[in-house]
Scaffold this motif. Structure first.
Motif, PDB file in Angstrom:
ATOM      1  N   ASP A 101       0.799  -1.226   0.000  1.00 27.40           N
ATOM      2  CA  ASP A 101       0.000   0.000   0.000  1.00 27.40           C
ATOM      3  C   ASP A 101       0.831   1.276   0.000  1.00 27.40           C
ATOM      4  N   GLY A 102       2.095   1.164   0.365  1.00 28.05           N
ATOM      5  CA  GLY A 102       2.942   2.348   0.401  1.00 28.05           C
ATOM      6  C   GLY A 102       2.630   3.278   1.556  1.00 28.05           C
ATOM      7  N   GLU A 103       1.909   2.785   2.566  1.00 29.07           N
ATOM      8  CA  GLU A 103       1.527   3.602   3.720  1.00 29.07           C
ATOM      9  C   GLU A 103       2.143   3.027   4.994  1.00 29.07           C
ATOM     10  N   PRO A 104       2.498   3.909   5.953  1.00 34.84           N
ATOM     11  CA  PRO A 104       3.059   3.417   7.218  1.00 34.84           C
ATOM     12  C   PRO A 104       2.056   2.544   7.960  1.00 34.84           C
ATOM     13  N   ALA A 130      11.930  -5.353  10.030  1.00 38.29           N
ATOM     14  CA  ALA A 130      11.784  -4.223   9.108  1.00 38.29           C
ATOM     15  C   ALA A 130      13.112  -3.897   8.431  1.00 38.29           C
ATOM     16  N   LYS A 131      14.175  -3.927   9.205  1.00 37.81           N
ATOM     17  CA  LYS A 131      15.497  -3.622   8.642  1.00 37.81           C
ATOM     18  C   LYS A 131      15.899  -4.643   7.591  1.00 37.81           C
ATOM     19  N   GLN A 132      15.649  -5.925   7.873  1.00 38.71           N
ATOM     20  CA  GLN A 132      15.985  -6.976   6.921  1.00 38.71           C
ATOM     21  C   GLN A 132      15.193  -6.829   5.625  1.00 38.71           C
ATOM     22  N   ALA A 133      13.976  -6.249   5.725  1.00 38.83           N
ATOM     23  CA  ALA A 133      13.136  -6.052   4.544  1.00 38.83           C
ATOM     24  C   ALA A 133      13.472  -4.757   3.816  1.00 38.83           C
ATOM     25  N   GLY A 134      14.436  -3.985   4.323  1.00 34.17           N
ATOM     26  CA  GLY A 134      14.828  -2.741   3.677  1.00 34.17           C
ATOM     27  C   GLY A 134      13.900  -1.582   3.959  1.00 34.17           C
ATOM     28  N   ILE A 161       6.177   1.150  11.089  1.00 32.86           N
ATOM     29  CA  ILE A 161       7.000   0.743   9.944  1.00 32.86           C
ATOM     30  C   ILE A 161       6.654   1.629   8.758  1.00 32.86           C
ATOM     31  N   HIS A 162       7.671   2.263   8.157  1.00 30.77           N
ATOM     32  CA  HIS A 162       7.488   3.193   7.044  1.00 30.77           C
ATOM     33  C   HIS A 162       8.010   2.597   5.751  1.00 30.77           C
ATOM     34  N   PRO A 163       7.516   3.081   4.611  1.00 27.63           N
ATOM     35  CA  PRO A 163       8.070   2.644   3.334  1.00 27.63           C
ATOM     36  C   PRO A 163       9.547   3.039   3.241  1.00 27.63           C
ATOM     37  N   ALA A 164      10.280   2.378   2.386  1.00 25.95           N
ATOM     38  CA  ALA A 164      11.681   2.711   2.190  1.00 25.95           C
ATOM     39  C   ALA A 164      11.812   4.122   1.672  1.00 25.95           C
ATOM     40  N   SER A 165      12.814   4.854   2.134  1.00 28.58           N
ATOM     41  CA  SER A 165      13.011   6.248   1.732  1.00 28.58           C
ATOM     42  C   SER A 165      13.379   6.325   0.264  1.00 28.58           C
TER      43      SER A 165
END
Length: 240
Positions: free
Chosen positions: A195-198, A216-220, A236-240
């Motif tokens: 969804d691209g949403e936190p 979350a870190k492992q998923a980038g 959890i936020h989308p990747a920057s």
């Protein structure tokens, strides 16, 4: 590198009318831990160490204590880095101090339990096994475990003069719950990617938040801890 401290305890009739949390809190005081007295609204609850001494080095933002120490070590007068053998010896000493403290605590509170000591990565690892009463009190959220871990870390710090990152477990609680936490975090990661949403997860203790941050870190993706006290949770936020 693991050893067991058996503990066989007998009940004390004069403490029979106390609840187990009250016995444990009193035991902490008698064992010498710096425990704050609870107010009226906290009566019957185990006192927890002051904010800032906890395990919330789980946040992925900013340098960790180890990174800061590594940075300081680059200075001209910095002490030489410790060898792996020296570090393991220090962690084993932490485990021994923690085991002695916990054995005394269990003895004063008239609770059964065997103490296992190990080294896990760059942390001392201590587990209380066979502690049926403690294990029941620790369910379902592990709040008793968090409180005992902080008390044990303070006892170690009081003895060594250095902040401890010791990890405590009661009856395999952390291992049993880690798998379900990882699945919860993976579901949130998939939702963020789709969804691209936190996605904000439920309030969690420091151990639970650390597991989510790692997934979350492992998923980038980027994750942050937000909120205060018992409302603290991971977003959890989308990747920057």
């Amino acid at each position: 590198m693991s050893e067991t401290h058996p503990e066989s305890l007998t009940p004390r009739e004069e403490e029979a009318e106390q609840t187990l949390p009250e016995q444990t809190a009193e035991a902490a005081r008698e064992a010498g831990a710096p425990v704050a007295e609870a107010g009226a609204e906290d009566e019957g609850r185990l006192p927890v160490a002051p904010a800032g001494t906890g395990e919330d080095a789980d946040a992925p933002v900013g340098p960790t204590c180890d990174e800061a120490q590594a940075g300081d070590a680059e200075g001209e007068d910095a002490a030489p880095a410790k060898t792996r053998e020296e570090r393991i010896k220090e962690l084993e000493e932490e485990g021994d101090i923690a085991a002695d403290y916990l054995e005394e605590l269990l003895d004063i509170a008239d609770l059964d339990g065997d103490i296992d000591i190990d080294v896990d990565g760059d942390r001392a690892s201590v587990e209380i096994r066979g502690a049926t009463q403690l294990a029941k009190l620790n369910e379902p959220r592990g709040e008793l475990l968090d409180a005992l871990q902080e008390l044990t870390r303070l006892a170690v710090q009081s003895s060594t003069g250095s902040r401890s990152r010791l990890m405590l477990d009661i009856g395999g609680y952390r291992a049993q719950h880690k798998g379900s936490l990882e699945q919860l975090a993976e579901d949130a990661v998939n939702s963020v990617k789709q969804d691209g949403e936190p996605v904000a997860l439920r309030p969690m203790n420091p151990f639970e938040r650390k597991v989510v941050h790692d997934v979350a870190k492992q998923a980038g993706l980027r994750s942050e801890s937000e909120g205060d006290g018992k409302d603290r949770h991971v977003v959890i936020h989308p990747a920057s």
